[in-house]
Every structure is written in C-alpha cells, then in structure tokens.
Design an enzyme around this catalytic site. Sequence first.
Site, PDB file in Angstrom:
ATOM      1  N   THR A 120     -17.974 -14.032 -31.049  1.00  0.00           N
ATOM      2  CA  THR A 120     -18.108 -13.562 -29.935  1.00  0.00           C
ATOM      3  C   THR A 120     -19.237 -12.277 -29.952  1.00  0.00           C
ATOM      4  OG1 THR A 120     -16.722 -12.004 -30.212  1.00  0.00           O
ATOM      5  CG2 THR A 120     -15.767 -13.916 -29.518  1.00  0.00           C
ATOM      6  N   CYS A 121     -19.679 -11.933 -28.756  1.00  0.00           N
ATOM      7  CA  CYS A 121     -20.562 -10.702 -28.780  1.00  0.00           C
ATOM      8  C   CYS A 121     -19.830  -9.387 -28.765  1.00  0.00           C
ATOM      9  CB  CYS A 121     -21.457 -10.751 -27.525  1.00  0.00           C
ATOM     10  SG  CYS A 121     -22.693 -12.260 -27.577  1.00  0.00           S
ATOM     11  N   ASP A 122     -18.666  -9.311 -29.320  1.00  0.00           N
ATOM     12  CA  ASP A 122     -17.940  -7.765 -29.386  1.00  0.00           C
ATOM     13  C   ASP A 122     -18.331  -7.450 -30.737  1.00  0.00           C
ATOM     14  OD1 ASP A 122     -16.107  -6.003 -29.898  1.00  0.00           O
ATOM     15  OD2 ASP A 122     -15.148  -6.794 -27.986  1.00  0.00           O
TER      16      ASP A 122
END
Length: 379
Positions: free
Chosen positions: A326-328
């Site tokens: 994910t983009c976290d």
Amino acid sequence: MTPKIAEFLNTHRGETPFLVVDLDKVESNYRDLRRALPLAEIYYAVKANPAAPVLGRLVGLESSFDAASFQEVEMCLAAGADPAAISYGNTVKKARDIARAFAAGVRLFAFDSAGELEKLAEHAPGSRVFCRILTDNGGADWPLSRKFGCHLEMARDLMLAAAEKGLKPHGISFHVGSQQTDPSQWEVAIGRAAMVFTDLRRRGIEVRMLNLGGGFPARYRGGDVPPVDAFADAIMKAMTKHFGNDLPAMIIEPGRSITAEAGVLQTEVVLVSRKSYAADEPRWVYFDIGKFGGLAETMDEAIRYPVDTPYGADAEMGPVIIAGPTCDGADILYEHCGYQLPMALKPGDKVQLLSAGAYTTTYASQGFNGFPPLSEHYI
Ligand SMILES: *Cc1c(COP(=O)(O)O)cnc(C)c1O
C-alpha cells in the site's frame, strides 16, 4: 506446513494473497490442549479466527466459545453452538448487545467495572458473571496491557455487588497476554486470583470458576516455545498449591494456539528494489500483503511469521526490509529484526508466511488502496 496445505498450494492457482487453513490441524491443536489440561473446559476465543468452518469443526468437538461481541455470539450460534456454551467475554459491551445476547440464551458474562455490572444486572438478570483481574503481561509478545481487568480489592467488592444485584457471582478471570511464552505467568496470576477467592469466602460468597484466559503461544520465527505440557504442568501445580483438593471449575480461552499453526498465507513478491548504489544497504522486498491486508500483528515487529520461498535451504541469502504493497509509510512489516531472504528473489515469486491462521483475516482492511480483503480457504 501440513501435507494437505502443501498439496493445496501445488494445485491452487487463485490470485494471492490468500490464507489456507487445515481444519485437521485446528482439531489436533484443540485435542492437544484438551489432553494436556483435561480438567479445563475449552472456550475457543472466536476473535482469533471466526471462520464458519473453524467454528463448525470445534462445535463438532464439543468446544465452548468465548465471544467478544454480539456478532461473534451470532457466528457461534450459526455454526451450531449451544448458547449455554458461549461466554460473552469482553468487559466492554453495549447494553443493547448484552440484551441481545441474553435474549439469544447466553448466560455467562465478563465484567471488570461497576459500570459494566450495572448493565449486566439490568439487561442479563440472574446471569452468571465473572470478574477479570489485572495481570502483569510480562513475557507476552502481544500484551493486552492495562486495558482490561481491575485490582483485587475492587474485584472482591464488585463480586459482592453482583450478588446484591441478583446476578450469580460465578468466577474470576485473567489473561496473561497473548503469545505468552513464560508458563510461570499463569502461576502468578492463579495466586492472585486465589486471594480473591479466599477473600470472598470469608464474606460468604463461594466462587465456583476460575477462567485462566488464553495466551498459549504458537511457533513463529526464531521462537522456541515451551510445549503445551509445560504450560499445563505450571497451571496444575499452581492450582493445587492455591486450592488444594478443592479445585474450582477451570476454563481456558485459547485463540492463537488453536488456529495460528493451522494456517499458511500465500503471498507474491511485487518488487525487489534498492534505494541507492551502496552495496551494503539491505534490499527492499514488497509483498502483495502488508499491515492493512491482515498482518496487523507485525506492529512493532511483535509477531514474526516464518517465511518460505521457492529457493532451497542453501540459496545465498541477504538482509532485507519487508514491506506491504500500500501507499502508506506505516506499511512496513520488518525492518529491525534481521530478516534475510534469498538474493535471487524476484517479482512474481510465491512466498509463504507460516503460522498465519490466527489474527490475520479479520485484521484485513476493507479495500484500502483498492486492495480486496484477504481471501480464505478452509480444507
Ligand atoms: C483475545 C482473548 C483470548 C485469546 O487469546 P490468545 O492469546 O489468542 O489465546 C482469550 N480471552 C480473552 C478475554 C481475549 O480477549
């Protein structure tokens, strides 16, 4: 990995990530615990893995169930559990959910505060209740902290109040922390609980049940955990020491130790990368599952899943940082605890995370970044 899971992974071509659980292993874990502690009634902690096939197999073995919400109560009933075999073990419940569980036939409830006792007296009149005491949680890899339980004097007073309110002051409970690898933690907690029993007997209340909670460990990476008999021995020695021949009814609430080692998570390498030309920097390996896909217990690198790759035992290995897709920025699984993976590892390789059958599927987010919740197979 069990032969059944190995065969499933050889033939199943479904998209990763997915979890596959061998129900026979769930059953043998349950039987091992029952054999080691024949005097304790097993209430499976549903939250560890509430899948219908798991609950169904355990109903068939005459297990009882520890439910943390009314929805979990419903899952147990749907799997065929008798409401008399369900304990509503969360000490934090909405009044409405207490009423709904009571209407469904549940008659055993946990509490650790005066506020919760009020709700139980009103919405579950006449039920058996047990008070949770604080424990230390030292030695646990996934401690439950100070969030649950109360001090001994308060437990005593609340049990007296329960009787005055028309409830049955049935038992005392504790939880020594999840993934607890130190058997002596149960000895300490049993000693503390016994003090409350004694105190209440002096005041005319005979407590009938001691709930020893969950916490029994599974095998993860690098962790040599004591065998189940070591925990059973420590528990029975402490029970005899503190209660003599007059043992109360005993309950245990295992979650992790029933389902963790029964499950394997199949993931795929999405990317192997480097952040600079420096040769001594670890590679970054991105899997198609991360913290938000179900691996929440990698928080603080607490639970360390063993990793299997298609490369043999003598493949050349090198240090890695393992992250999710994910983009976290928080979606990093392991950075500081020394994971090594084969130098030849590349995108598209299938990788297995072992001991992943507990506390994974229900921790998966609902489509963060568009990734679907973890899919599950029960065989
Ligand atoms: C989570 C929980 C359990 C199960 O703990 P494990 O460490 O998975 O065995 C048992 N009892 C209660 C009250 C819990 O909250």
